[in-house]
Design a protein around this motif. Structure first.
Motif, short mmCIF file in Angstrom:
data_model
loop_
_atom_site.label_atom_id
_atom_site.label_comp_id
_atom_site.label_asym_id
_atom_site.label_seq_id
_atom_site.Cartn_x
_atom_site.Cartn_y
_atom_site.Cartn_z
N LYS A 107 0.37 -7.73 -15.75
CA LYS A 107 -0.51 -6.67 -16.25
C LYS A 107 -1.89 -6.79 -15.62
N GLU A 108 -2.40 -8.00 -15.53
CA GLU A 108 -3.73 -8.22 -14.96
C GLU A 108 -3.79 -7.83 -13.49
N SER A 109 -2.69 -8.02 -12.77
CA SER A 109 -2.67 -7.69 -11.35
C SER A 109 -2.13 -6.28 -11.07
N GLY A 110 -1.75 -5.56 -12.15
CA GLY A 110 -1.12 -4.26 -12.01
C GLY A 110 -1.95 -3.24 -11.26
N GLN A 111 -3.26 -3.16 -11.56
CA GLN A 111 -4.10 -2.16 -10.90
C GLN A 111 -4.23 -2.47 -9.41
N GLU A 112 -4.30 -3.75 -9.08
CA GLU A 112 -4.42 -4.15 -7.68
C GLU A 112 -3.15 -3.84 -6.90
N THR A 113 -1.99 -4.11 -7.52
CA THR A 113 -0.72 -3.95 -6.80
C THR A 113 -0.13 -2.55 -6.92
N LEU A 114 -0.49 -1.80 -7.98
CA LEU A 114 0.14 -0.50 -8.22
C LEU A 114 -0.85 0.66 -8.36
N GLY A 115 -2.13 0.42 -8.11
CA GLY A 115 -3.11 1.50 -8.20
C GLY A 115 -3.28 2.00 -9.62
N LEU A 160 7.97 -3.51 7.34
CA LEU A 160 9.17 -2.71 7.58
C LEU A 160 9.41 -1.74 6.44
N GLU A 161 9.21 -2.19 5.20
CA GLU A 161 9.36 -1.30 4.04
C GLU A 161 8.40 -0.12 4.15
N LYS A 162 7.18 -0.39 4.60
CA LYS A 162 6.20 0.68 4.76
C LYS A 162 6.63 1.64 5.86
N GLU A 163 7.07 1.09 6.97
CA GLU A 163 7.51 1.92 8.10
C GLU A 163 8.68 2.82 7.72
N LEU A 164 9.60 2.28 6.90
CA LEU A 164 10.78 3.03 6.49
C LEU A 164 10.53 3.91 5.27
N LYS A 165 9.31 3.85 4.72
CA LYS A 165 8.93 4.64 3.53
C LYS A 165 9.89 4.39 2.38
N ILE A 166 10.08 3.11 2.07
CA ILE A 166 10.98 2.72 0.98
C ILE A 166 10.28 2.95 -0.36
N THR A 167 10.94 3.67 -1.25
CA THR A 167 10.37 3.99 -2.56
C THR A 167 10.76 2.91 -3.58
N PRO A 168 10.00 2.78 -4.68
CA PRO A 168 10.21 1.66 -5.61
C PRO A 168 11.47 1.73 -6.46
N ARG A 169 12.18 2.86 -6.49
CA ARG A 169 13.44 2.96 -7.24
C ARG A 169 14.47 3.66 -6.36
N LEU A 170 15.73 3.31 -6.53
CA LEU A 170 16.80 3.84 -5.69
C LEU A 170 16.83 5.36 -5.72
N LYS A 200 0.81 -1.20 0.00
CA LYS A 200 0.00 0.00 0.00
C LYS A 200 0.86 1.27 0.00
N HIS A 201 1.99 1.22 0.69
CA HIS A 201 2.85 2.41 0.76
C HIS A 201 3.41 2.77 -0.62
N VAL A 202 3.65 1.76 -1.47
CA VAL A 202 4.14 2.01 -2.83
C VAL A 202 3.03 2.65 -3.66
N VAL A 203 1.82 2.12 -3.54
CA VAL A 203 0.68 2.67 -4.27
C VAL A 203 0.47 4.13 -3.87
N GLU A 204 0.55 4.42 -2.58
CA GLU A 204 0.36 5.79 -2.10
C GLU A 204 1.42 6.72 -2.67
N PHE A 205 2.67 6.25 -2.72
CA PHE A 205 3.76 7.06 -3.27
C PHE A 205 3.51 7.35 -4.75
N LEU A 206 3.12 6.32 -5.50
CA LEU A 206 2.89 6.48 -6.95
C LEU A 206 1.68 7.37 -7.23
#
Length: 314
Positions: free
Chosen positions: A254-262, A97-107, A6-12
């Motif tokens: 692709k089919e799961s993209g909207q669910e996993t990436l908003g 932990l990734e959510k807590e640390l606010k880890i973004t999807p690219r370096l 969810k934290h990745v979706v929120e960032f995107l």
């Protein structure tokens, strides 16, 4: 999984919203002569990259935009999960932990303090980027992290990047002809495709660096996934390799993209095909790309692995 990420979706989603508020002139910034989208790549974050300390067991995957980074990221994550045999509880702890640390999807995405927070991530870290070796932290090479360089033929890369650019509010919109010119001159986000390949070609004989060809991955996914697993030291059975391939197929992702990436998922996954460049390239653009490839990449090892004569000639 959607809830876990969810934290990745929120960032995107925030990235898309922030980009829509900017004028075309405000959308891009420049760092060391290369353009980046300002809503996700701040100059101060790029400057702070050198503070990132890579580990020997890190997996760094770098690919020029629209060469299949999300696809290969999915493969790497599935390889890691399958090899480590994580339980659902262990997976939840890692994603929490990734959510807590606010880890973004690219370096290179996010704030400059993220590199300190990344030190708290457990091994084995899978780190995805679009950066050339001169911009990456020196610790990646000093500590001998494993690096996968993802390559794709330049004509399909250009067409895919063009469509992606015009769907994403973080980029200024361009006509096809204008975008073609900008791409050929390296005046697009993350800079020149040709410089990306040429710079990484200098490292391709390093024992900790290997190339992954997008077209090979599509043509023979089992063989390529097996090769990647061996390079990274993952010990998997034939059945486990097949399972990773099935979970990581482009159609499945692709089919799961909207669910996993908003909303970003709808934009990210388009065709994933080989040869789509033929729908947009004019005869003069075709010849210009052929000349550019011949001049910059024809004599390089990565250039040979792109198989230009197979995928870019009519």
């Amino acid at each position: 999984m959607a809830q876990d990420r969810k934290h990745v979706v929120e960032f995107l989603d925030r990235m898309l919203m922030d980009g829509s508020k900017l004028s075309s002139e405000e959308k891009l910034c420049s760092y060391k002569g290369v353009l980046y989208p300002i809503t996700i790549c701040r100059p101060e974050t790029l400057q702070a990259l050198e503070t990132f300390e890579a580990r020997r067991d890190d997996v760094i995957m770098t690919g020029y935009p629209k060469c299949g980074s999300h696809w290969l990221e999915g493969i790497l994550n599935n390889l890691s999960i399958t090899s480590a045999k994580y339980t659902e509880e262990e997976m939840k702890k890692r994603t929490d932990l990734e959510k807590e640390l606010k880890i973004t999807p690219r370096l290179e995405f996010g704030d400059p303090d993220k590199f300190k927070r990344m030190e708290k991530l457990p091994s084995r870290r899978i780190i995805i980027t679009h950066l050339t070796p001169d911009i990456l932290p020196k610790s990646v090479f000093r500590n001998k992290a494993k690096v996968l360089v993802l390559i794709r033929n330049p004509k399909d890369t250009l067409v895919s990047f063009f469509h992606f650019n015009n769907k994403m509010p973080i980029f200024p919109k361009r006509t096809w002809d204008a975008y073609f010119t900008d791409f050929m001159n390296g005046k697009v986000s993350w800079g020149s495709y040709f410089d990306f390949v040429k710079e990484w070609d200098k490292y391709i004989d390093n024992e900790n660096v290997t190339a992954v060809n997008y077209e090979d991955l599509k043509e023979n996914p089992n063989l390529e996934v097996k090769r990647i697993a061996k390079f990274l030291g993952f010990s998997l059975t034939e059945e486990e390799i097949q399972s990773v391939v099935e979970k990581s197929r482009f159609k499945t992702m692709k089919e799961s993209g909207q669910e996993t990436l908003g909303a970003f998922g709808d934009i990210l996954f388009r065709k994933g095909s080989v040869g789509d460049w033929k729908t947009l390239f004019s005869e003069s653009q075709n010849k210009e790309m052929d000349r550019k490839f011949e001049e910059y990449l024809a004599g390089t090892k990565l250039g040979a692995q792109i198989k230009y004569d197979i995928y870019c000639k009519i």
